[in-house]
Scaffold this motif. Structure first.
Motif, mmCIF file in Angstrom:
data_model
loop_
_atom_site.group_PDB
_atom_site.id
_atom_site.type_symbol
_atom_site.label_atom_id
_atom_site.label_comp_id
_atom_site.label_asym_id
_atom_site.label_seq_id
_atom_site.Cartn_x
_atom_site.Cartn_y
_atom_site.Cartn_z
ATOM 1 N N SER A 1 81.550 52.985 60.419
ATOM 2 C CA SER A 1 82.985 53.167 60.632
ATOM 3 C C SER A 1 83.467 52.472 61.888
ATOM 4 N N MET A 2 82.629 52.496 62.919
ATOM 5 C CA MET A 2 83.068 51.979 64.215
ATOM 6 C C MET A 2 81.866 51.673 65.085
ATOM 7 N N ILE A 3 82.129 51.009 66.200
ATOM 8 C CA ILE A 3 81.115 50.763 67.223
ATOM 9 C C ILE A 3 81.620 51.372 68.522
ATOM 10 N N GLU A 4 80.829 52.281 69.075
ATOM 11 C CA GLU A 4 81.180 52.935 70.329
ATOM 12 C C GLU A 4 80.751 52.057 71.503
ATOM 13 N N VAL A 5 81.661 51.863 72.454
ATOM 14 C CA VAL A 5 81.404 50.957 73.572
ATOM 15 C C VAL A 5 81.580 51.703 74.893
ATOM 16 N N GLU A 6 80.656 51.471 75.818
ATOM 17 C CA GLU A 6 80.780 51.973 77.187
ATOM 18 C C GLU A 6 80.779 50.791 78.143
ATOM 19 N N THR A 7 81.552 50.923 79.212
ATOM 20 C CA THR A 7 81.710 49.828 80.175
ATOM 21 C C THR A 7 81.354 50.298 81.590
ATOM 22 N N VAL A 8 81.313 49.336 82.505
ATOM 23 C CA VAL A 8 80.962 49.662 83.889
ATOM 24 C C VAL A 8 82.088 50.419 84.590
ATOM 25 N N ASP A 9 83.319 50.281 84.100
ATOM 26 C CA ASP A 9 84.462 50.936 84.734
ATOM 27 C C ASP A 9 85.448 51.366 83.653
ATOM 28 N N PRO A 10 85.527 52.669 83.355
ATOM 29 C CA PRO A 10 86.432 53.110 82.295
ATOM 30 C C PRO A 10 87.902 52.832 82.595
ATOM 31 N N ASP A 11 88.269 52.737 83.874
ATOM 32 C CA ASP A 11 89.661 52.461 84.216
ATOM 33 C C ASP A 11 90.045 51.006 83.959
ATOM 34 N N ARG A 12 89.042 50.120 83.808
ATOM 35 C CA ARG A 12 89.299 48.701 83.517
ATOM 36 C C ARG A 12 88.827 48.325 82.120
ATOM 37 N N VAL A 13 88.723 49.325 81.251
ATOM 38 C CA VAL A 13 88.142 49.069 79.939
ATOM 39 C C VAL A 13 88.955 48.051 79.150
ATOM 40 N N GLY A 14 90.281 48.089 79.259
ATOM 41 C CA GLY A 14 91.116 47.134 78.534
ATOM 42 C C GLY A 14 90.876 45.708 78.978
ATOM 43 N N GLN A 15 90.771 45.525 80.281
ATOM 44 C CA GLN A 15 90.519 44.192 80.835
ATOM 45 C C GLN A 15 89.123 43.695 80.463
ATOM 46 N N ILE A 16 88.140 44.593 80.498
ATOM 47 C CA ILE A 16 86.761 44.202 80.179
ATOM 48 C C ILE A 16 86.618 43.801 78.722
ATOM 49 N N LEU A 17 87.276 44.520 77.835
ATOM 50 C CA LEU A 17 87.115 44.272 76.402
ATOM 51 C C LEU A 17 88.137 43.286 75.837
ATOM 52 N N GLU A 18 88.956 42.697 76.698
ATOM 53 C CA GLU A 18 89.949 41.730 76.218
ATOM 54 C C GLU A 18 89.305 40.532 75.517
ATOM 55 N N PRO A 19 88.200 39.960 76.036
ATOM 56 C CA PRO A 19 87.565 38.849 75.306
ATOM 57 C C PRO A 19 87.038 39.277 73.938
ATOM 58 N N LEU A 20 86.504 40.498 73.850
ATOM 59 C CA LEU A 20 85.988 40.981 72.567
ATOM 60 C C LEU A 20 87.116 41.207 71.569
ATOM 61 N N ALA A 21 88.266 41.661 72.054
ATOM 62 C CA ALA A 21 89.396 41.914 71.160
ATOM 63 C C ALA A 21 89.822 40.640 70.444
ATOM 64 N N GLY A 22 89.786 39.520 71.151
ATOM 65 C CA GLY A 22 90.137 38.255 70.511
ATOM 66 C C GLY A 22 89.131 37.832 69.456
ATOM 67 N N LYS A 23 87.852 38.144 69.670
ATOM 68 C CA LYS A 23 86.812 37.748 68.727
ATOM 69 C C LYS A 23 86.851 38.565 67.434
ATOM 70 N N VAL A 24 87.252 39.854 67.528
ATOM 71 C CA VAL A 24 87.222 40.721 66.336
ATOM 72 C C VAL A 24 88.592 40.833 65.687
ATOM 73 N N ALA A 25 89.576 40.097 66.200
ATOM 74 C CA ALA A 25 90.924 40.155 65.631
ATOM 75 C C ALA A 25 90.890 39.809 64.150
ATOM 76 N N GLY A 26 91.576 40.625 63.353
ATOM 77 C CA GLY A 26 91.608 40.421 61.907
ATOM 78 C C GLY A 26 90.514 41.175 61.180
ATOM 79 N N ARG A 27 89.453 41.546 61.897
ATOM 80 C CA ARG A 27 88.370 42.318 61.270
ATOM 81 C C ARG A 27 88.341 43.767 61.745
ATOM 82 N N ALA A 28 88.779 43.982 62.983
ATOM 83 C CA ALA A 28 88.729 45.321 63.550
ATOM 84 C C ALA A 28 89.751 45.425 64.669
#
Length: 416
Positions: free
Chosen positions: A224-251
């Motif tokens: 259903s999903m992939i759970e992700v943890e980052t080094v800083d939860p307050d910067r999670v949006g900035q950290i995962l911005e490159p990944l968001a572009g890669k999975v666009a259209g699929r997730a």
């Protein structure tokens, strides 16, 4: 503020009034108690609010990660490649496939809503939110194709389930037949009962290996999903911005702030509102110091005039009365800290005692999310509270101190 020997002596004398001055001493004592209660209330409320946020963050984010990469329609077919991309993203410390689906649980004819969560065996055993929260059994018994699950304590209580009992998971989206869709019912043995401390999870959570969840939901090799943890939860949006572009259209990527936006925003607003309201209580308490010092100045007008004729300076009198007021505020602040920390240490015992005496359920987990009253004192915040109390106390001394310093000995002693 450096005081001379005689200034210290007079300040001490005014802090401990003599015979016939009991009323002034009573007002000063009330001022001290008011500051103590105001500081204690601020420390208690802010620590509890911080505890709420920290507990909810640790438990909710501990189960859901800092963000999840969700597939459209609850399915993520190409999850292996997305998992590799997530793990290769700078700032990502952990990425784990997961299945989550609201279904139903049946035991001896009783039906309860259930949130079925399929997790990898490693994640089940090492999850920081589940680890150490097992009340009965062991999460180590949850292995692929073993037919065993772990359930929340409230769900077990509501259904009357005990360790070793067999429950049936009801999946309404079963196999299609010529006669329609036949719901799927699979029996599982309860191998562990846990309590994470968040009521909504404890009353519905059913944890099983991800392979068993795929079989139950007829997903095949899909999650259903992939759970992700980052080094800083307050910067999670900035950290995962490159990944968001890669999975666009699929997730789509949803972080913890978006998943729990209303809850954490409400806590933030309430926290600020409570600080402002309780700060007003401290301010009102400091007005008692002002009134007690004004009374003291009026009572000591003749003494002040004699001191002035003996050579006491205006600055010296200002320092004396400032010392009296700040000392009352400081003692009240210290007493408030002691009272606040004492309450926080015995907070749950006090809540239980009040519930026992009043017969009222003051801490309903179904309303307050958590099973116990949390607390997390913030040293910086406590320092701000103490400094604020001292500043208010100092400001309250200014008018009486300058009033005493401006006393005209000629006018006071003219008819003596």
């Amino acid at each position: 503020m450096i005081l001379s020997r005689y200034e210290r002596m007079i300040a001490k004398r005014y802090l401990l009034p003599g015979k016939g001055e009991g009323f002034i001493f009573l007002v000063a004592g009330i001022s001290l108690a008011a500051v103590m209660l105001g500081v204690a209330a601020l420390i208690i409320v802010m620590s509890v609010m911080n505890g709420f946020r920290a507990e909810l963050f640790d438990k909710i984010v501990g189960l859901n990660g800092h963000a999840v990469v969700q597939g459209y329609g609850g399915r993520l077919p190409d999850w292996q490649s997305i998992l590799k991309q997530a793990r290769a993203t700078p700032g990502v410390t952990k990425a784990t496939p997961m299945i989550e689906q609201p279904l139903g649980a049946i035991f001896q004819g009783r039906f309860e809503p259930a949130l079925v969560r399929g997790m990898t065996v490693a994640d089940i055993r090492n999850n920081k939110t589940l680890k150490g929260k097992v009340l009965a059994g062991s999460l180590d018994n949850l292995t692929p194709n073993s037919g065993k699950v772990g359930i929340g304590s409230r769900l077990a209580e509501n259904m009357g389930v005990q360790l070793g009992d067999t429950i049936t998971i009801y999946n309404p989206a079963g196999r299609s037949t010529p006669f329609g869709t036949v719901p799927r019912q699979v029996a599982y043995q309860v191998a562990a009962i846990f309590e994470v401390g968040v009521y909504d999870y404890d009353k519905a959570m059913v944890v099983m290996p991800i392979e068993d969840a795929q079989t139950l939901l007829l997903l095949g090799d899909v999650v259903s999903m992939i759970e992700v943890e980052t080094v800083d939860p307050d910067r999670v949006g900035q950290i995962l911005e490159p990944l968001a572009g890669k999975v666009a259209g699929r997730a789509v990527i949803t972080d913890w702030r978006q998943m729990n936006a209303s809850l954490f925003e409400a806590l933030a607003v309430e926290r600020v509102a409570m600080f402002v309201v309780l700060s007003i209580i401290v301010l009102v308490a400091v007005f008692n110091i002002l009134s007690s010092l004004i009374m003291l100045v009026r009572a000591k007008t003749r003494d002040i005039a004699i001191l002035r004729t003996m050579g006491a300076s205006r600055v010296g009198l200002v320092k004396i009365f400032m010392t009296v007021g700040v000392t009352i505020g400081t003692l009240g602040m210290v007493a408030g800290m002691v009272l606040g920390f004492t309450f926080l240490f015995f907070r749950q015992n006090m809540v239980n005692a009040i519930q026992f005496v009043t017969g009222q359920n003051l801490w309903d987990p179904s309303i307050r999310f958590l099973t116990e009253l949390p607390s997390q004192p913030d040293p910086v915040e406590i320092a701000v509270i103490c400094i604020m109390a001292l500043v208010f106390s100092f400001l309250a001394t200014l008018y009486p101190a300058f009033k005493a310093a401006n006393t005209d000995p000629v006018q006071v002693l003219r008819y003596e």
